[in-house]
Design a protein around this motif. Structure first.
Motif, PDB file in Angstrom:
ATOM      1  N   ALA A 164       0.832  -1.208   0.000  1.00  0.00           N
ATOM      2  CA  ALA A 164       0.000   0.000   0.000  1.00  0.00           C
ATOM      3  C   ALA A 164       0.866   1.258   0.000  1.00  0.00           C
ATOM      4  O   ALA A 164       0.603   2.213  -0.736  1.00  0.00           O
ATOM      5  CB  ALA A 164      -0.918  -0.007   1.222  1.00  0.00           C
ATOM      6  N   GLY A 165       1.922   1.249   0.809  1.00  0.00           N
ATOM      7  CA  GLY A 165       2.748   2.446   0.956  1.00  0.00           C
ATOM      8  C   GLY A 165       3.476   2.855  -0.303  1.00  0.00           C
ATOM      9  O   GLY A 165       3.616   4.052  -0.591  1.00  0.00           O
ATOM     10  N   VAL A 166       3.941   1.886  -1.074  1.00  0.00           N
ATOM     11  CA  VAL A 166       4.763   2.210  -2.240  1.00  0.00           C
ATOM     12  C   VAL A 166       3.952   2.877  -3.350  1.00  0.00           C
ATOM     13  O   VAL A 166       4.531   3.496  -4.256  1.00  0.00           O
ATOM     14  CB  VAL A 166       5.435   0.917  -2.768  1.00  0.00           C
ATOM     15  N   LEU A 167       2.631   2.806  -3.270  1.00  0.00           N
ATOM     16  CA  LEU A 167       1.786   3.437  -4.296  1.00  0.00           C
ATOM     17  C   LEU A 167       2.004   4.945  -4.367  1.00  0.00           C
ATOM     18  O   LEU A 167       1.806   5.553  -5.414  1.00  0.00           O
ATOM     19  CB  LEU A 167       0.306   3.154  -4.011  1.00  0.00           C
ATOM     20  N   ILE A 168       2.403   5.556  -3.259  1.00  0.00           N
ATOM     21  CA  ILE A 168       2.596   7.003  -3.235  1.00  0.00           C
ATOM     22  C   ILE A 168       3.770   7.421  -4.115  1.00  0.00           C
ATOM     23  O   ILE A 168       3.886   8.583  -4.503  1.00  0.00           O
ATOM     24  CB  ILE A 168       2.817   7.490  -1.778  1.00  0.00           C
ATOM     25  N   GLY A 169       4.633   6.474  -4.468  1.00  0.00           N
ATOM     26  CA  GLY A 169       5.767   6.766  -5.330  1.00  0.00           C
ATOM     27  C   GLY A 169       5.481   6.568  -6.802  1.00  0.00           C
ATOM     28  O   GLY A 169       6.372   6.726  -7.637  1.00  0.00           O
ATOM     29  N   GLN A 170       4.241   6.193  -7.143  1.00  0.00           N
ATOM     30  CA  GLN A 170       3.848   6.035  -8.539  1.00  0.00           C
ATOM     31  C   GLN A 170       3.315   7.350  -9.094  1.00  0.00           C
ATOM     32  O   GLN A 170       2.679   8.126  -8.383  1.00  0.00           O
ATOM     33  CB  GLN A 170       2.763   4.963  -8.674  1.00  0.00           C
ATOM     34  N   THR A 171       3.551   7.573 -10.365  1.00  0.00           N
ATOM     35  CA  THR A 171       3.059   8.793 -11.000  1.00  0.00           C
ATOM     36  C   THR A 171       1.548   8.785 -11.132  1.00  0.00           C
ATOM     37  O   THR A 171       0.889   9.816 -10.981  1.00  0.00           O
ATOM     38  CB  THR A 171       3.695   8.949 -12.399  1.00  0.00           C
ATOM     39  N   SER A 172       0.988   7.623 -11.427  1.00  0.00           N
ATOM     40  CA  SER A 172      -0.461   7.521 -11.612  1.00  0.00           C
ATOM     41  C   SER A 172      -0.945   6.180 -11.078  1.00  0.00           C
ATOM     42  O   SER A 172      -0.184   5.218 -10.962  1.00  0.00           O
ATOM     43  CB  SER A 172      -0.819   7.646 -13.104  1.00  0.00           C
ATOM     44  N   GLN A 173      -2.227   6.115 -10.759  1.00  0.00           N
ATOM     45  CA  GLN A 173      -2.813   4.879 -10.262  1.00  0.00           C
ATOM     46  C   GLN A 173      -2.977   3.888 -11.409  1.00  0.00           C
ATOM     47  O   GLN A 173      -3.426   4.250 -12.498  1.00  0.00           O
ATOM     48  CB  GLN A 173      -4.167   5.157  -9.606  1.00  0.00           C
ATOM     49  N   GLN A 174      -2.612   2.638 -11.155  1.00  0.00           N
ATOM     50  CA  GLN A 174      -2.693   1.600 -12.172  1.00  0.00           C
ATOM     51  C   GLN A 174      -3.968   0.783 -12.004  1.00  0.00           C
ATOM     52  O   GLN A 174      -4.530   0.721 -10.902  1.00  0.00           O
ATOM     53  CB  GLN A 174      -1.461   0.697 -12.092  1.00  0.00           C
ATOM     54  N   PRO A 175      -4.450   0.131 -13.080  1.00  0.00           N
ATOM     55  CA  PRO A 175      -5.722  -0.605 -13.007  1.00  0.00           C
ATOM     56  C   PRO A 175      -5.758  -1.681 -11.919  1.00  0.00           C
ATOM     57  O   PRO A 175      -6.803  -1.938 -11.333  1.00  0.00           O
ATOM     58  CB  PRO A 175      -5.834  -1.231 -14.407  1.00  0.00           C
ATOM     59  N   ALA A 176      -4.623  -2.314 -11.659  1.00  0.00           N
ATOM     60  CA  ALA A 176      -4.595  -3.405 -10.684  1.00  0.00           C
ATOM     61  C   ALA A 176      -4.496  -2.918  -9.237  1.00  0.00           C
ATOM     62  O   ALA A 176      -4.619  -3.723  -8.305  1.00  0.00           O
ATOM     63  CB  ALA A 176      -3.427  -4.341 -10.993  1.00  0.00           C
ATOM     64  N   ASP A 177      -4.293  -1.616  -9.037  1.00  0.00           N
ATOM     65  CA  ASP A 177      -4.128  -1.087  -7.685  1.00  0.00           C
ATOM     66  C   ASP A 177      -5.457  -1.079  -6.941  1.00  0.00           C
ATOM     67  O   ASP A 177      -6.463  -0.571  -7.454  1.00  0.00           O
ATOM     68  CB  ASP A 177      -3.556   0.329  -7.726  1.00  0.00           C
ATOM     69  N   VAL A 178      -5.457  -1.616  -5.737  1.00  0.00           N
ATOM     70  CA  VAL A 178      -6.660  -1.625  -4.910  1.00  0.00           C
ATOM     71  C   VAL A 178      -6.937  -0.240  -4.324  1.00  0.00           C
ATOM     72  O   VAL A 178      -8.086   0.159  -4.173  1.00  0.00           O
ATOM     73  CB  VAL A 178      -6.516  -2.671  -3.771  1.00  0.00           C
ATOM     74  N   LEU A 179      -5.866   0.491  -4.016  1.00  0.00           N
ATOM     75  CA  LEU A 179      -5.979   1.797  -3.374  1.00  0.00           C
ATOM     76  C   LEU A 179      -5.376   2.882  -4.252  1.00  0.00           C
ATOM     77  O   LEU A 179      -4.541   2.600  -5.128  1.00  0.00           O
ATOM     78  CB  LEU A 179      -5.248   1.774  -2.022  1.00  0.00           C
ATOM     79  N   SER A 180      -5.762   4.115  -4.003  1.00  0.00           N
ATOM     80  CA  SER A 180      -5.115   5.247  -4.657  1.00  0.00           C
ATOM     81  C   SER A 180      -3.791   5.512  -3.957  1.00  0.00           C
ATOM     82  O   SER A 180      -3.543   4.998  -2.862  1.00  0.00           O
ATOM     83  CB  SER A 180      -6.013   6.485  -4.578  1.00  0.00           C
ATOM     84  N   PRO A 181      -2.901   6.316  -4.556  1.00  0.00           N
ATOM     85  CA  PRO A 181      -1.607   6.583  -3.918  1.00  0.00           C
ATOM     86  C   PRO A 181      -1.724   7.114  -2.494  1.00  0.00           C
ATOM     87  O   PRO A 181      -1.046   6.618  -1.581  1.00  0.00           O
ATOM     88  CB  PRO A 181      -0.968   7.617  -4.853  1.00  0.00           C
ATOM     89  N   TRP A 182      -2.571   8.106  -2.259  1.00  0.00           N
ATOM     90  CA  TRP A 182      -2.683   8.680  -0.919  1.00  0.00           C
ATOM     91  C   TRP A 182      -3.399   7.738   0.039  1.00  0.00           C
ATOM     92  O   TRP A 182      -3.088   7.697   1.238  1.00  0.00           O
ATOM     93  CB  TRP A 182      -3.372  10.037  -0.954  1.00  0.00           C
ATOM     94  N   GLN A 183      -4.359   6.971  -0.460  1.00  0.00           N
ATOM     95  CA  GLN A 183      -5.010   5.974   0.388  1.00  0.00           C
ATOM     96  C   GLN A 183      -3.994   4.911   0.823  1.00  0.00           C
ATOM     97  O   GLN A 183      -3.969   4.510   1.992  1.00  0.00           O
ATOM     98  CB  GLN A 183      -6.162   5.314  -0.364  1.00  0.00           C
ATOM     99  N   GLY A 184      -3.181   4.481  -0.115  1.00  0.00           N
ATOM    100  CA  GLY A 184      -2.167   3.485   0.203  1.00  0.00           C
ATOM    101  C   GLY A 184      -1.180   3.991   1.232  1.00  0.00           C
ATOM    102  O   GLY A 184      -0.809   3.274   2.178  1.00  0.00           O
ATOM    103  N   PHE A 185      -0.766   5.239   1.075  1.00  0.00           N
ATOM    104  CA  PHE A 185       0.169   5.817   2.045  1.00  0.00           C
ATOM    105  C   PHE A 185      -0.488   5.931   3.414  1.00  0.00           C
ATOM    106  O   PHE A 185       0.152   5.720   4.446  1.00  0.00           O
ATOM    107  CB  PHE A 185       0.643   7.180   1.555  1.00  0.00           C
ATOM    108  N   GLY A 186      -1.779   6.271   3.429  1.00  0.00           N
ATOM    109  CA  GLY A 186      -2.503   6.355   4.695  1.00  0.00           C
ATOM    110  C   GLY A 186      -2.566   5.007   5.391  1.00  0.00           C
ATOM    111  O   GLY A 186      -2.402   4.926   6.620  1.00  0.00           O
ATOM    112  N   VAL A 187      -2.782   3.948   4.629  1.00  0.00           N
ATOM    113  CA  VAL A 187      -2.802   2.597   5.196  1.00  0.00           C
ATOM    114  C   VAL A 187      -1.434   2.240   5.772  1.00  0.00           C
ATOM    115  O   VAL A 187      -1.330   1.667   6.873  1.00  0.00           O
ATOM    116  CB  VAL A 187      -3.220   1.569   4.120  1.00  0.00           C
ATOM    117  N   PHE A 188      -0.392   2.582   5.062  1.00  0.00           N
ATOM    118  CA  PHE A 188       0.972   2.309   5.539  1.00  0.00           C
ATOM    119  C   PHE A 188       1.254   3.073   6.827  1.00  0.00           C
ATOM    120  O   PHE A 188       1.832   2.527   7.775  1.00  0.00           O
ATOM    121  CB  PHE A 188       1.969   2.690   4.451  1.00  0.00           C
ATOM    122  N   CYS A 189       0.838   4.327   6.874  1.00  0.00           N
ATOM    123  CA  CYS A 189       1.027   5.126   8.097  1.00  0.00           C
ATOM    124  C   CYS A 189       0.244   4.539   9.261  1.00  0.00           C
ATOM    125  O   CYS A 189       0.719   4.546  10.411  1.00  0.00           O
ATOM    126  CB  CYS A 189       0.586   6.573   7.855  1.00  0.00           C
TER     127      CYS A 189
END
Length: 260
Positions: free
Chosen positions: A216-241
């Motif tokens: 979940a956390g590494v999604l924040i380092g992606q430029t854009s959300q990918q189709p296979a991603d369960v969470l958005s970048p900021w949601q993923g970072f929030g889960v990691f936090c």
């Protein structure tokens, strides 16, 4: 929390030789591997055959720029986060620390703050070094700038991810109190467990995998959300936090209840 307590934790962290070596390994591996990948992609740009990295550079450039180097370099951050706290238990210095600072939670908070600032500075330098070196190598084939949508956020996100990763490792180190065991646990959670979960059939496994801490956390380092991603970048970072905050809270609770 006093400046003296923060100064004492800074002295302890920089006095451990493995701290310097872990940071050096992280910087060298992250920059070295990312540069190597950029050189290989550039040299093979006009050759025939499938080039998945070229496609990804157009849709999610930071995944290519940061992925290889940070995938390995993050292990050094994990080791560093662990030894920042377990080194005191292995040497017995924790007893002296608790005698000097009987209030255990402020001591843990000071350690976390000092380490976070150190990790943040080194991560910021490394992330932007990787970005500018790699983009300059690829500049004759593709233009990647901080002004492009999502790129600046991904760079800042990479810094935030590496910083929270260090705290995540520190919390596990505080829970286990043994360097080898804590390092093995962190590496398992970062590298081993997520791929194993993907082998489980069904959609539930995909969601479990998507909510794993570093996945979940590494999604924040992606430029854009990918189709296979369960969470958005900021949601993923929030889960990691959230994972990290819970582990730190448990670490603090056990620090109050257990003997040094």
């Amino acid at each position: 929390m006093t400046a003296g307590l923060l100064s004492a934790e800074w002295t302890k962290i920089r006095s451990v030789r493995s701290t310097v070596w872990s940071l050096v390994v992280f910087v060298v591996v992250a920059i070295g591997f990312s540069t190597l990948v950029a050189v290989v992609v550039s040299n093979n740009w006009d050759k025939s055959g499938p080039h998945p990295n070229q496609v990804t550079l157009h849709t999610d450039p930071t995944a290519v720029l940061f992925g290889p180097g940070f995938g390995l370099g993050q292990l050094a951050i994990c080791v560093l986060g662990v030894i920042v706290i377990t080194s005191e238990y292995s040497t017995g210095a924790i007893r002296a620390s608790l005698l000097a600072v009987p209030r255990r939670i402020p001591m843990l908070a000071a350690k976390a703050i000092v380490f976070t600032l150190l990790d943040l500075v080194v991560s910021a330098i490394t992330v932007f070094a990787v970005f500018f070196i790699s983009t300059s190598i690829l500049s004759s084939h593709i233009s990647i700038t901080l002004s492009q949508p999502g790129v600046t956020r991904a760079c800042i996100g990479g810094i935030l991810y590496l910083t929270v990763l260090g705290l995540f490792a520190l919390a596990i180190g505080g829970l286990i109190r043994h360097t080898a065991g804590a390092v093995a646990t962190v590496i398992a959670l970062v590298i081993v467990v997520p791929p194993l979960i993907t082998l489980i059939p069904g959609t539930i496994a995909n969601h479990v995998h998507g909510y794993m801490p570093t996945v979940a956390g590494v999604l924040i380092g992606q430029t854009s959300q990918q189709p296979a991603d369960v969470l958005s970048p900021w949601q993923g970072f929030g889960v990691f936090c959230l994972w990290t905050a819970v582990l730190l809270a448990v670490c603090g609770w056990l620090l109050l209840r257990r003997d040094a």
